[in-house]
Design a protein around this motif. Structure first.
Motif, short mmCIF file in Angstrom:
data_model
loop_
_atom_site.label_atom_id
_atom_site.label_comp_id
_atom_site.label_asym_id
_atom_site.label_seq_id
_atom_site.Cartn_x
_atom_site.Cartn_y
_atom_site.Cartn_z
N ARG A 161 0.81 -1.22 0.00
CA ARG A 161 0.00 0.00 0.00
C ARG A 161 0.84 1.27 0.00
NH1 ARG A 161 -2.36 -0.41 4.87
NH2 ARG A 161 -4.00 -1.78 4.06
N TRP A 182 -4.18 4.84 -4.55
CA TRP A 182 -4.56 3.57 -3.89
C TRP A 182 -6.05 3.59 -3.54
CZ3 TRP A 182 -2.00 -0.94 -3.21
CH2 TRP A 182 -2.54 -1.86 -2.31
N TYR A 232 2.42 3.46 -3.12
CA TYR A 232 1.63 4.23 -4.08
C TYR A 232 1.13 5.54 -3.47
CZ TYR A 232 1.69 -0.35 -6.30
OH TYR A 232 2.10 -1.54 -6.85
N THR A 281 -9.62 -2.43 -0.98
CA THR A 281 -9.11 -1.80 -2.19
C THR A 281 -8.98 -2.88 -3.23
OG1 THR A 281 -7.92 -0.09 -0.97
CG2 THR A 281 -7.15 -0.55 -3.20
#
Length: 427
Positions: free
Chosen positions: A126, A134, A129, A145
């Motif tokens: 995670r 994200w 980005y 996500t």
């Protein structure tokens, strides 16, 4: 790539509902991808093979070298009918292991339990980005996500400095907010006696977002763009139209037609790309000499961001390898390599701060690239991921009726919100 700004799903949610693709997916584990990185997987892109074949073949070879025992089968689908192809694969149980998706395409797949939740299955990635990138594939009303962020874009806004000067406006200080935009547009229309419009298109859902309108409720169960601020936006556009500050053909104009009017210098502002600068230089040298580049106005401090991502099929048989490959394609090194071949931008942290995106070299492409990259750090995707093409059409029709004066803005927007909520419930 050329259609990046306008390419969206063709009501995929409705197709999935009609085909009953959720049958057999209820027991799919969407939260984990344990296992060894090896074996065969299928990777699907969206209209990229013709131009970037060498890049992707090299990328796949690098992955297979890094992970011995893996094999990636690459398929590329045309832009035409892409959403229909995904829905057919979803319904038939033949969805590829890694799929190129936009946020609106991933939403119905996530609801059908066909998209892997990366917050649960791959949280370690995670922080690589941009946070806004994200978050772009999160679905209202769901936890998780559902796609790795891949490449980004946000359209620079070109403006004609000569027309600004003639209207008594500062050509080095283009409008930054909608209030400034409306004031400048009315002034330009008055000074030119209606011969020069500032804008050539009516507002879209992105404009409502940039204006500061709340588009949906927090739970994602209802559209709310008909709130007073949304009505206010249309009332102000109606005034532009009546004053000649909005082009008379704005209701039916295509991006290509709007671009021609900008080149003819009957419109003062228009979105575009680095490729347009080359065109201006060859076909409209007087415009080229007076071109300015800015961000689209907003009231939020955040430009709009267009996002493409890579979704991992939660029902796939080789999820560990699929996650590894999707991350490999979207890691910082490979996104930067792709950005050097295209006019798009990486979604990884720190990439937009490198010299390639910050240092001018005197060329037109770099001029646009640097201006665009500067705005992406703060950009967000305003288009709700649950908004289908049918919903966008309902809003567009309402905007046309309101701005043209056929129906009061409040009534028109209220009808559009009601229709969009009806379609949302059906989905």
């Amino acid at each position: 790539m050329r259609k990046f700004r306008i390419a969206t799903a063709l009501a995929l949610a409705g197709v999935l509902a009609l085909t009953g693709c959720t049958v057999g997916t209820q027991d799919v584990d969407t939260t984990s991808a344990e296992g060894e990185v090896r074996g065969t997987l299928t990777f699907q892109t969206w209209n990229l093979r013709a131009t970037y074949r060498d890049y992707f073949e090299g990328l796949i070879a690098d992955f297979e070298k890094k992970y011995p025992g893996t094999h990636v089968k690459w398929v590329d689908q045309p832009a035409e009918g892409y959403a229909d192809k995904i829905s057919a694969d979803a319904a038939g149980g033949t969805l590829p292991d890694v799929v190129n998706v936009s946020p609106d395409l991933v939403a119905p797949l996530a609801k059908a339990r066909l998209a892997l939740d990366l917050d649960s299955a791959a949280p370690r990635y995670r922080d690589e980005y941009l946070p806004s990138a994200w978050r772009s594939s999160r679905i209202p009303g769901m936890k998780g996500t559902y796609a790795f962020p891949w490449y980004l874009n946000t359209g620079p806004l070109f403006y004609n400095k000569r027309l600004f000067r003639q209207a008594g406006l500062d050509p080095e200080d283009p409008p930054r907010t909608y209030g400034e935009l409306f004031d400048d547009a009315l002034r330009m229309a008055r000074r030119s006696k209606g011969r020069v419009a500032t804008l050539a298109s009516v507002p879209t859902i992105e404009d409502f977002g940039r204006y500061g309108v709340r588009l949906m409720n927090r739970s994602g169960t209802a559209f709310t763009f008909d709130e007073p601020k949304g009505v206010e936006l249309l009332e102000r556009y109606k005034k532009l139209y009546e004053a000649g500050a909005l082009d008379a053909q704005a209701f039916t104009s295509t991006p290509e037609q709007a671009g021609r009017k900008f080149m003819q210098q009957s419109v003062a502002m228009n979105p575009g790309s680095a490729l347009d600068l080359d065109k201006f230089k060859k076909e409209a040298p007087r415009l080229y000499e007076n071109i300015g580049i800015t961000d689209a106005p907003d009231n939020t401090g955040r430009p709009n961001m267009y996002v493409q991502g890579l979704m991992v099929n939660a029902a796939g048989r080789n999820k560990a390898t699929a996650v590894a490959f999707a991350h490999f394609v979207t890691n910082a090194r490979n996104q930067m390599a792709f950005a050097h071949q295209t006019t798009v931008f990486p979604s990884t942290r720190g990439a937009l701060e490198t010299e390639y995106f910050t240092k001018q070299d005197g060329t037109d492409r770099t001029r646009v690239r640097v201006a665009t990259a500067a705005s992406l750090e703060k950009a967000v995707n305003y288009t709700p991921v649950l908004m289908s093409d049918d919903m966008k059409t309902a809003l567009q029709n309402a905007v046309t009726r309101a701005v043209r004066g056929d129906e009061p803005p409040g009534k028109a927007l209220g009808s559009a919100a009601k229709e969009c909520n009806r379609l949302l419930e059906m989905g």
